[in-house]
Design an enzyme around this catalytic site. Structure first.
Site, mmCIF file in Angstrom:
data_model
loop_
_atom_site.group_PDB
_atom_site.id
_atom_site.type_symbol
_atom_site.label_atom_id
_atom_site.label_comp_id
_atom_site.label_asym_id
_atom_site.label_seq_id
_atom_site.Cartn_x
_atom_site.Cartn_y
_atom_site.Cartn_z
ATOM 1 N N LYS A 184 0.828 -1.210 0.000
ATOM 2 C CA LYS A 184 0.000 0.000 0.000
ATOM 3 C C LYS A 184 0.868 1.269 0.000
ATOM 4 O O LYS A 184 2.085 1.192 0.114
ATOM 5 C CB LYS A 184 -0.961 -0.041 1.200
ATOM 6 C CG LYS A 184 -1.887 -1.269 1.185
ATOM 7 C CD LYS A 184 -3.002 -1.162 0.150
ATOM 8 C CE LYS A 184 -3.602 -2.471 -0.300
ATOM 9 N NZ LYS A 184 -4.410 -3.219 0.639
HETATM 10 C C1 LIG Z 1 -5.486 -4.391 0.873
HETATM 11 C C2 LIG Z 1 -6.968 -4.240 0.914
HETATM 12 C C3 LIG Z 1 -7.740 -4.632 2.015
HETATM 13 C C4 LIG Z 1 -7.182 -5.426 3.153
HETATM 14 O O1 LIG Z 1 -6.151 -4.809 3.796
HETATM 15 P P1 LIG Z 1 -5.305 -5.630 4.884
HETATM 16 O O2 LIG Z 1 -4.580 -4.538 5.611
HETATM 17 O O3 LIG Z 1 -4.397 -6.531 4.119
HETATM 18 O O4 LIG Z 1 -6.247 -6.363 5.744
HETATM 19 C C5 LIG Z 1 -9.094 -4.334 2.029
HETATM 20 N N1 LIG Z 1 -9.671 -3.713 0.997
HETATM 21 C C6 LIG Z 1 -8.977 -3.349 -0.102
HETATM 22 C C7 LIG Z 1 -9.691 -2.638 -1.199
HETATM 23 C C8 LIG Z 1 -7.608 -3.625 -0.180
HETATM 24 O O5 LIG Z 1 -6.925 -3.299 -1.283
#
Ligand SMILES: *Cc1c(COP(=O)(O)O)cnc(C)c1O
Length: 386
Positions: A184
């Site tokens: 991210k």
């Molecule tokens: C990455 C992601 C998640 C989950 O995030 P985590 O921190 O890995 O639990 C949820 N929604 C979207 C749209 C994502 O891209």
């Protein structure tokens, strides 16, 4: 061809994060503690929300948001099928039923008109996913939600920097969930945050995220003297550690610098791919800020002799990693079997899912690496055009 493999979504980590992690390890306090508190306060100020509560993932943030808002058995929650599984899984974890509403082809975001069609007497919440970092149409979504008395929980996993009419996503609606997963825009390895302006929801999330123990129970071993805690809910183990916050503190300080770099890469891609058989990301809506989390191309399959998956294999042969955001969630075996979803149910989501490919957009990329990506995309698409 490149000599080494370019990993998709590899984060930019520098000496200050590394040193802070080492300092944390040496400090003797590696669990939830002062660095988590500092990271929460910095994040709260960045978003402009009244509260920010750190957790260990966005999935945990979404789940806690549902539970804190008393969403459960018998309730319906409307969301997008063009998302990562965690969005809908967390609705299922709460006991509620996910109800999908199709997206718009150009923005890839949930279509407010489709939300309206899915409202029933059981609708309790709407979960807009700000896809790739593009702000959803919040005026329309908030107005539908208000009409039917549903709460709005943003999935802002892609959208830390995203703004809508001058405000960060995390102050719109009732609750917002963020992700600091390894790919991210801001990473802590694993990590997440909930922001809200609602004191009651914030207090519940704080308690539910750490075993349901009374507030600030993590301080029980600190130098202010041992304190007893009381368990007031059967809570979850969703707290963030100081080791994670140590990374987050420095990532947050550099977020805007990294955004400038991703914007440069974004514009280089837009220029380089303008005449290829692809649909580029739509222009960014006036009055909004896009977080530029994912650069997704839609392959014009009608003009190509190869499929999207062939394209990804050929990119891999060029030593470049790519991603798919996303295959249509309603067609995954669990969702297909449990709810009977089938091909044709969400045509815009399926159109995107069949054609989409994400190429590297990390702030870590050098000009040379960006050029490698550009050359590979250009040569593959030119070679395999009909
Ligand atoms: C990455 C992601 C998640 C989950 O995030 P985590 O921190 O890995 O639990 C949820 N929604 C979207 C749209 C994502 O891209």
């Amino acid at each position: 061809m490149r000599k080494s493999f370019l990993v998709f979504g590899s984060p930019r980590i520098e000496e200050d994060e590394i040193q802070e992690v080492v300092d944390t390890l040496r400090s003797g306090w590696i669990g939830t503690g002062p660095r988590v508190e500092k990271f929460e306060e910095m994040f709260r100020q960045y978003i402009g929300s009244d509260f920010a509560l750190a957790v260990h993932s966005c999935t945990a943030a979404l789940h806690l948001s549902m539970i804190a808002a008393n969403i459960g058995e018998g309730d319906q929650v409307i969301t997008s099928p063009m998302t990562f599984a965690a969005t809908a899984n967390s609705i299922i974890h709460s006991g509620a039923t996910p109800v999908f509403a199709d997206v718009e082809r150009s923005t890839m975001n949930i279509d407010p008109k489709e939300i309206r069609k899915k409202i029933t007497s059981k609708t309790r919440a709407i979960v807009p996913v700000h896809f790739a970092g593009r702000a959803c149409d919040m005026d329309s979504i908030l107005s539908v939600a208000r009409e039917v008395n549903a709460i709005v929980i943003n999935d802002a996993a892609h959208a830390i920097e995203t703004e809508y009419h001058g405000k960060k996503i995390g102050v719109l609606g009732d609750l917002t969930a963020y992700s600091f997963y390894a790919t991210k825009n801001l990473v802590t390895g694993e990590g997440g945050m909930v922001t809200t302006n609602n004191q009651e929801l914030a207090d519940k999330i704080k308690i539910l995220g750490l075993h349901g123990m009374s507030k600030d129970a993590w301080k029980r071993f600190s130098d202010s003297g041992y304190k007893h805690y009381e368990v007031i809910y059967p809570g979850y183990k969703y707290n963030m550690m100081d080791i994670q916050a140590a990374i987050g503190i420095h990532q947050l300080e550099k977020l805007e610098k990294y955004a400038i770099r991703r914007n440069e890469i974004w514009e280089m891609y837009n220029r380089a791919f303008a005449n290829l058989p692809v649909i580029l990301p739509a222009a960014i809506e006036l009055g909004t800020r896009h977080s530029l989390h994912l650069y997704t191309l839609l392959l014009k399959l009608e003009e190509l002799k190869i499929s999207r998956d062939d394209f990804m294999t050929l990119m891999h042969h060029e030593n470049i990693g790519t991603g798919v955001h996303y295959t249509a969630l309603h067609l995954h075996p669990y969702y297909h079997k449990r709810f009977g979803f089938k091909r044709g149910d969400f045509p815009n989501t399926e159109f995107i899912a069949d054609r989409t490919v994400s190429i590297p957009l990390s702030a870590k990329l050098s000009d040379e690496e960006v050029q490698d990506v550009i050359s590979a995309v250009q040569s593959i698409l030119t070679k395999h055009q009909k």
